[in-house]
Design a protein around this motif. Structure first.
Motif, PDB file in Angstrom:
ATOM      1  N   TYR A 199       0.712  -1.063  -0.106  1.00 45.97           N
ATOM      2  CA  TYR A 199       0.080   0.051   0.025  1.00 45.97           C
ATOM      3  C   TYR A 199       0.821   1.123  -0.025  1.00 45.97           C
ATOM      4  O   TYR A 199       0.918   2.023   0.698  1.00 45.97           O
ATOM      5  CB  TYR A 199      -0.940  -0.060   1.244  1.00 45.97           C
ATOM      6  CG  TYR A 199      -1.867  -1.146   1.097  1.00 45.97           C
ATOM      7  CD1 TYR A 199      -3.050  -1.395   0.266  1.00 45.97           C
ATOM      8  CD2 TYR A 199      -1.613  -2.543   1.819  1.00 45.97           C
ATOM      9  CE1 TYR A 199      -3.741  -2.511   0.064  1.00 45.97           C
ATOM     10  CE2 TYR A 199      -2.526  -3.447   1.665  1.00 45.97           C
ATOM     11  CZ  TYR A 199      -3.461  -3.411   0.938  1.00 45.97           C
ATOM     12  OH  TYR A 199      -4.292  -4.726   0.598  1.00 45.97           O
ATOM     13  N   ARG A 228     -11.740  -4.981   3.322  1.00 41.51           N
ATOM     14  CA  ARG A 228     -10.669  -4.312   2.265  1.00 41.51           C
ATOM     15  C   ARG A 228     -11.074  -2.765   2.497  1.00 41.51           C
ATOM     16  O   ARG A 228     -12.268  -2.636   2.009  1.00 41.51           O
ATOM     17  CB  ARG A 228     -10.374  -4.886   1.010  1.00 41.51           C
ATOM     18  CG  ARG A 228     -10.101  -6.378   1.081  1.00 41.51           C
ATOM     19  CD  ARG A 228      -9.327  -7.005  -0.255  1.00 41.51           C
ATOM     20  NE  ARG A 228      -8.183  -6.442  -0.270  1.00 41.51           N
ATOM     21  CZ  ARG A 228      -7.552  -5.793  -1.218  1.00 41.51           C
ATOM     22  NH1 ARG A 228      -8.129  -5.886  -2.585  1.00 41.51           N
ATOM     23  NH2 ARG A 228      -6.135  -5.606  -1.513  1.00 41.51           N
ATOM     24  N   LEU A 255      -4.372  -8.988   8.142  1.00 43.22           N
ATOM     25  CA  LEU A 255      -4.439  -8.362   9.540  1.00 43.22           C
ATOM     26  C   LEU A 255      -5.264  -9.170  10.423  1.00 43.22           C
ATOM     27  O   LEU A 255      -5.048  -9.206  11.425  1.00 43.22           O
ATOM     28  CB  LEU A 255      -5.000  -6.965   9.105  1.00 43.22           C
ATOM     29  CG  LEU A 255      -4.008  -6.065   8.430  1.00 43.22           C
ATOM     30  CD1 LEU A 255      -4.601  -4.630   8.468  1.00 43.22           C
ATOM     31  CD2 LEU A 255      -2.681  -5.824   9.296  1.00 43.22           C
TER      32      LEU A 255
HETATM   33  P1  ADP Z   1      -5.440  -7.337   2.089  1.00 38.53           P
HETATM   34  O1  ADP Z   1      -4.023  -6.580   2.145  1.00 38.53           O
HETATM   35  O2  ADP Z   1      -5.180  -8.766   1.439  1.00 38.53           O
HETATM   36  O3  ADP Z   1      -6.406  -6.504   1.332  1.00 38.53           O
HETATM   37  P2  ADP Z   1      -5.106  -6.987   4.978  1.00 38.53           P
HETATM   38  O4  ADP Z   1      -5.931  -7.690   5.920  1.00 38.53           O
HETATM   39  O5  ADP Z   1      -3.830  -7.322   5.042  1.00 38.53           O
HETATM   40  O6  ADP Z   1      -5.709  -7.691   3.721  1.00 38.53           O
HETATM   41  O7  ADP Z   1      -5.459  -5.539   4.863  1.00 38.53           O
HETATM   42  C1  ADP Z   1      -6.870  -5.154   4.960  1.00 38.53           C
HETATM   43  C2  ADP Z   1      -6.615  -3.723   4.611  1.00 38.53           C
HETATM   44  O8  ADP Z   1      -6.034  -2.942   5.182  1.00 38.53           O
HETATM   45  C3  ADP Z   1      -6.176  -3.612   3.173  1.00 38.53           C
HETATM   46  O9  ADP Z   1      -6.977  -3.927   2.271  1.00 38.53           O
HETATM   47  C4  ADP Z   1      -5.643  -2.259   3.063  1.00 38.53           C
HETATM   48  O10 ADP Z   1      -6.687  -1.266   2.725  1.00 38.53           O
HETATM   49  C5  ADP Z   1      -5.427  -1.826   4.691  1.00 38.53           C
HETATM   50  N1  ADP Z   1      -4.010  -1.833   5.066  1.00 38.53           N
HETATM   51  C6  ADP Z   1      -3.419  -2.724   5.523  1.00 38.53           C
HETATM   52  N2  ADP Z   1      -1.894  -2.341   5.726  1.00 38.53           N
HETATM   53  C7  ADP Z   1      -1.992  -1.119   5.106  1.00 38.53           C
HETATM   54  C8  ADP Z   1      -0.917  -0.323   5.020  1.00 38.53           C
HETATM   55  N3  ADP Z   1       0.539  -0.420   5.627  1.00 38.53           N
HETATM   56  N4  ADP Z   1      -1.086   1.059   4.389  1.00 38.53           N
HETATM   57  C9  ADP Z   1      -2.311   1.465   4.156  1.00 38.53           C
HETATM   58  N5  ADP Z   1      -3.536   0.494   4.211  1.00 38.53           N
HETATM   59  C10 ADP Z   1      -3.241  -0.810   4.753  1.00 38.53           C
END
Ligand code: ADP
Length: 425
Positions: free
Chosen positions: A329, A372, A388
């Motif tokens: 991201y 997401r 996450l």
């Molecule tokens: P995924 O990456 O597969 O979509 P995650 O559970 O890892 O699923 O993340 C959930 C959501 O949180 C992501 O879709 C993104 O929008 C947001 N996200 C996670 N990490 C970050 C980051 N470092 N910076 C910005 N947004 C993030």
């Protein structure tokens, strides 16, 4: 006993409890109504005695009926007695109403020797249980018949009358209890319906992922063999296939691990280890990976050791997920920092980036499974919204925590904290 049964038992006990409390209140209400009724009857008795003490139109008529004197009115005896009976009835009714008592009654007017002189126009059958209030009259009528006249008021079924008076409390009380029962049953039904749906969806996803595992593994193996045999012109294409297959494998693994974490299978194997060498090597690997992608990665890994009672593989995957997200991201001039330190008997692992950031609204939901962020550039970045959630579950299994500080458009910092097994500063 499962939680559903516990909730249902608590619910039933509560409803029975509320009903018992309501019933007790009702009994208290009934007793109060009885006390109040007796008090009012006391006032009515005084009023009736007073009204019948001296000579007036009513006592004059009743007097004629008692002494069976028909000369004055020039009517038959029955007519005089009927008239006296009705007038007396109206008089008593009026006195009762003045005290707010509006219920059926009968009366008799007797002398001490119990000869019935006068009775109310209606009467109850002999075997009815009646509540009786005798009033000894004095004054005009007593002098007239030369004996003590006793006016007896009779009431039946007073409980029905009291309950009718308390209806203002009983009916709303019952309606509220019914409403609570209805709403709770509805909530429980939809809650368990949803749960069933989620469980079957999860089962479907897990089965599907299991089915995908074998073909993906075969494609991986075949592409590896292909890579070894390929000529230079095809090599790039085969490499592309391999990296994509590896990504797919990782995702499949994550889904399956998440399912195992949810079902709390004996999946987690905790051991007391020093996590420092593991995180050092993880940091080195990540550094190697990102130098190719022009990402400015720095790390600060403090202290001598990080003694944890943990499943090292799971913790490593958790940190990897955070680093992967920091890489995914991003905007331009990507900077990622890994900071690890001990403080207050805890190990802190922070992954900070200068990427797209997350809005305050979304930070509350990003740890939910399949969530997401659905705006901006999200469609460019592939993902399933499980990373996450996976990290959060791993933290829970280690009695750790994950928090996020983020500003939309500026970047995010995810901080993991884990209790140290041994803390020596
Ligand atoms: P995924 O990456 O597969 O979509 P995650 O559970 O890892 O699923 O993340 C959930 C959501 O949180 C992501 O879709 C993104 O929008 C947001 N996200 C996670 N990490 C970050 C980051 N470092 N910076 C910005 N947004 C993030």
């Amino acid at each position: 006993m499962n939680s559903k049964k516990v909730y249902i038992i608590i619910f039933i006990i509560s409803i029975v409890g509320i009903s018992i409390v309501q019933y007790q209140y009702l009994r208290i209400g009934l007793n109060l109504a009885k006390v109040q009724f007796n008090q009012k009857i006391g006032y009515t008795v005084d009023e009736i005695k007073e009204g019948l003490r001296s000579q007036n139109e009513l006592t004059f008529l009743v007097g004629k009926a008692l002494t069976k004197d028909v000369n004055y009115f020039n009517l038959s005896m029955d007519s005089v007695q009927d008239a006296a009976s009705y007038f007396m009835n109206d008089f008593i009714k009026d006195k009762l109403l003045q005290q707010g008592i509006n219920t059926d009654f009968t009366y008799t007017l007797n002398a001490r020797d119990s000869t019935e002189y006068l009775a109310s126009p209606t009467s109850y059958s002999k075997d009815e249980i009646l509540l009786k209030y005798p009033i000894v009259l004095d004054g005009y009528l007593q002098r007239l018949i030369n004996r003590d006249p006793i006016l007896e008021l009779q009431f039946k079924n007073l409980n029905k009358y009291f309950l009718f008076q308390l209806n203002g409390l009983i009916i709303p009380g019952l309606l509220f209890i019914l409403a609570i029962v209805f709403v709770i049953i509805w909530v429980l039904k939809s809650f368990y319906g949803q749960k069933k749906l989620i469980t079957s969806t999860n089962e479907f996803i897990n089965n599907l992922t299991h089915e995908l595992k074998t073909p993906v593994f075969s494609i991986g193996l075949a592409s590896k063999i292909l890579q070894e045999r390929s000529s230079n012109e095809n090599l790039e294409l085969v490499k592309l296939i391999r990296t994509q297959v590896d990504k797919l494998k990782n995702q499949i693994e994550k889904v399956l691990e998440l399912a195992s974490l949810e079902e709390k299978k004996n999946f987690i194997e905790k051991k007391v280890i020093d996590f420092k060498p593991i995180i050092l090597s993880l940091s080195k690997d990540f550094e190697k990976l990102v130098t190719l992608e022009n990402i400015d990665f720095s790390s600060e890994i403090n202290n001598d050791n990080y003694i944890l009672n943990c499943d090292a593989y799971l913790l490593e995957s958790a940190v990897n997920s955070l680093l992967e997200n920091a890489k995914k991201y991003t905007k331009e001039n990507v900077k990622i920092k890994l900071l690890v330190y001990k403080e207050n008997k805890k190990l802190f692992i922070s992954v900070k980036d200068n990427g797209i950031g997350i809005s305050e609204e979304d930070t509350k939901r990003i740890f939910d499974k399949y969530y997401r962020v659905s705006s901006g550039d999200i469609h460019k970045v592939k993902g399933y919204g499980i990373g996450l959630n996976y990290v959060k579950r791993i933290m829970k299994l280690h009695k750790g925590k994950i928090i996020v500080n983020s500003t939309l458009g500026k970047g995010s910092e995810f901080i993991i904290s884990l209790p140290l097994y041994k803390y020596d500063k």
